[in-house]
Design a protein around this motif. Structure first.
Motif: not given
Length: 140
Positions: A76-82, A131-134
């Motif tokens: 989920a974080l990866g999707v948001a990151y992208v 990742m969350s911070i980014q």
């Protein structure tokens, strides 16, 4: 490749392979020892159901449960990151270090290696915090 989408796709596939390997590990131990707790599985090989799962299967099940607590959050974080176009240069490091940490965590779990299991868990968790911070930085 510097695109976060590329590394996210690679990470997703590698996580699938890792989780499949845990399932195969459990199946291998059940089949080679002809020990099944589920009645219909035991009956299939002409055995009575085992009272308890094999120790290897129990350990693998715990590693699997730990994956189910961490991998969906990473995905989920990866999707948001992208989606927010967070740092593509950092994506390869965050995604691949997380993958490495999860693979090592499983090896440590199956082998009963402490404090290494906790250390690898912590490395993966730190990747998700970064990742969350980014993601938040990209949103601001």
């Amino acid at each position: 490749m510097e695109h976060a989408q590329y590394w996210y796709a690679v990470a997703t596939v590698l996580l699938f392979f890792k989780m499949f390997a845990i399932s195969a590990y459990q199946g291998f131990h059940r089949i080679t020892k002809l020990t099944f707790k589920t009645p219909e599985d035991a009956a299939l090989v002409g055995r009575k159901p085992a009272e308890d799962e094999l120790p290897q299967v129990q350990r693998a099940a715990k590693a699997w449960m730990n994956d189910l607590e961490n991998i969906p959050v990473f995905l989920a974080l990866g999707v948001a990151y992208v989606w927010v176009d967070a740092s593509p240069e950092l994506a390869v490091w965050l995604f691949m270090v997380f993958i490495g940490a999860r693979y090592l965590h499983t090896v440590c779990y199956l082998s009963g290696l402490q404090p290494w299991r906790t250390l690898t868990y912590t490395v993966g968790l730190l990747c998700m915090f970064v990742m969350s911070i980014q993601i938040l930085v990209a949103l601001l």
